[in-house]
Scaffold this active site. Structure first.
Site, mmCIF file in Angstrom:
data_model
loop_
_atom_site.group_PDB
_atom_site.id
_atom_site.type_symbol
_atom_site.label_atom_id
_atom_site.label_comp_id
_atom_site.label_asym_id
_atom_site.label_seq_id
_atom_site.Cartn_x
_atom_site.Cartn_y
_atom_site.Cartn_z
ATOM 1 N N LYS A 60 1.652 16.764 -1.188
ATOM 2 C CA LYS A 60 0.425 17.297 -0.335
ATOM 3 C C LYS A 60 0.904 18.376 0.646
ATOM 4 C CE LYS A 60 -1.631 12.605 -1.160
ATOM 5 N NZ LYS A 60 -2.251 11.678 -0.266
ATOM 6 N N TYR A 102 -10.751 13.340 -6.095
ATOM 7 C CA TYR A 102 -10.907 12.118 -5.252
ATOM 8 C C TYR A 102 -12.142 11.450 -5.318
ATOM 9 C CZ TYR A 102 -6.352 12.357 -3.163
ATOM 10 O OH TYR A 102 -4.633 12.408 -2.894
ATOM 11 N N HIS A 140 1.147 12.099 -3.579
ATOM 12 C CA HIS A 140 -0.139 11.274 -4.457
ATOM 13 C C HIS A 140 0.841 10.924 -5.434
ATOM 14 C CE1 HIS A 140 -3.310 10.172 -7.145
ATOM 15 N NE2 HIS A 140 -2.751 10.937 -7.619
ATOM 16 N N GLU A 150 -5.792 12.342 -14.821
ATOM 17 C CA GLU A 150 -5.223 13.137 -13.847
ATOM 18 C C GLU A 150 -4.458 14.293 -14.278
ATOM 19 O OE1 GLU A 150 -5.347 9.765 -10.219
ATOM 20 O OE2 GLU A 150 -3.554 10.671 -10.779
HETATM 21 P P1 RTP Z 1 -3.027 8.419 -3.469
HETATM 22 O O1 RTP Z 1 -4.266 8.117 -4.319
HETATM 23 O O2 RTP Z 1 -2.853 9.767 -2.611
HETATM 24 O O3 RTP Z 1 -1.397 8.250 -4.313
HETATM 25 O O4 RTP Z 1 -2.688 7.269 -2.362
HETATM 26 P P2 RTP Z 1 -2.892 5.950 -2.249
HETATM 27 O O5 RTP Z 1 -3.134 5.392 -3.956
HETATM 28 O O6 RTP Z 1 -1.767 5.171 -1.824
HETATM 29 O O7 RTP Z 1 -4.139 5.346 -1.500
HETATM 30 P P3 RTP Z 1 -5.593 5.559 -1.673
HETATM 31 O O8 RTP Z 1 -6.374 4.219 -1.173
HETATM 32 O O9 RTP Z 1 -5.867 5.995 -3.261
HETATM 33 O O10 RTP Z 1 -5.940 6.918 -0.834
HETATM 34 C C1 RTP Z 1 -6.098 8.327 -1.363
HETATM 35 C C2 RTP Z 1 -5.664 9.058 -0.008
HETATM 36 O O11 RTP Z 1 -6.504 8.782 0.952
HETATM 37 C C3 RTP Z 1 -5.833 8.934 2.144
HETATM 38 N N1 RTP Z 1 -6.366 7.869 2.830
HETATM 39 N N2 RTP Z 1 -6.809 8.083 4.197
HETATM 40 N N3 RTP Z 1 -7.700 7.494 6.929
HETATM 41 C C4 RTP Z 1 -7.389 6.521 5.876
HETATM 42 O O12 RTP Z 1 -7.665 5.261 6.281
HETATM 43 C C5 RTP Z 1 -6.857 6.714 4.897
HETATM 44 N N4 RTP Z 1 -6.805 5.870 3.763
HETATM 45 C C6 RTP Z 1 -6.283 6.720 2.787
HETATM 46 C C7 RTP Z 1 -4.561 9.259 1.854
HETATM 47 O O13 RTP Z 1 -3.872 10.389 1.836
HETATM 48 C C8 RTP Z 1 -4.320 8.441 0.500
HETATM 49 O O14 RTP Z 1 -2.993 8.480 -0.030
HETATM 50 MG MG MG Z 2 -4.743 6.523 -4.915
#
Ligand code: RTP
Ligand code: MG
Length: 140
Positions: A11, A51, A117, A128
């Site tokens: 990222k 996203y 990610h 993806e």
């Molecule tokens: P990713 O998709 O990027 O691999 O991450 P992840 O599955 O661990 O998390 P996900 O729930 O899919 O969230 C996607 C990305 O959104 C951002 N995020 N910000 N501010 C917040 O509360 C928050 N929560 C998530 C993060 O960049 C996360 O990786």
């Molecule tokens: Mg995710």
């Protein structure tokens, strides 16, 4: 066991700090192989599409702004159990909750600027990969 493929993004927080090599070292040291890679600056439309599943979440707007704030490196990773393996190597979404030795624990700046990610399942990974790569760009 069969080889599996997953999709990775390094990222903008990581490209900005010039630590992409350190992150790729963690990926390769885990046994995963980088079989496609390119550096791109996502458009707003690309980031919103990627996203889309988070469109209704309160952090969606900020997440898109962050993901287009600088270049990223998109990659296809291959290995045994690659999807779950890479999730393990990345660590929890929030670096505060991530295990020691994971990419996010060691490099992430915040829950949003969390350096990487990785696809979250066998249903999302192929889509993806297709979102960013033609078949001919992937050399396994
Ligand atoms: P990713 O998709 O990027 O691999 O991450 P992840 O599955 O661990 O998390 P996900 O729930 O899919 O969230 C996607 C990305 O959104 C951002 N995020 N910000 N501010 C917040 O509360 C928050 N929560 C998530 C993060 O960049 C996360 O990786
Ligand atoms: Mg995710």
């Amino acid at each position: 066991m069969a080889l599996e493929r997953t999709f990775s993004i390094i990222k903008p927080d990581a490209t900005r700090r010039n630590i992409t090599g350190k992150i790729i070292d963690r990926i390769e040291s885990s046994g995963l192989r980088v079989i496609a890679s390119k550096r791109v600056h996502l458009t707003r439309e690309q980031a919103e599409g990627f996203y889309a599943v988070h469109r209704e979440r309160p952090f969606f707007g900020e997440l898109v702004d962050f993901m287009i704030s600088g270049p990223v490196i998109v990659q296809v990773l291959e290995g045994e159990n690659a999807i779950a393996k890479y999730r393990e190597v990345m660590g929890a979404t929030n670096p505060a909750d991530a295990e020691p030795g994971t990419i996010r624990k060691d490099f992430a700046e915040s829950i949003e600027a969390n350096s990487v990610h990785g696809s979250d399942g066998g249903d999302t990974a192929p889509n993806e990969i297709k979102y960013f790569f033609e078949d001919g760009e992937i050399v396994g």
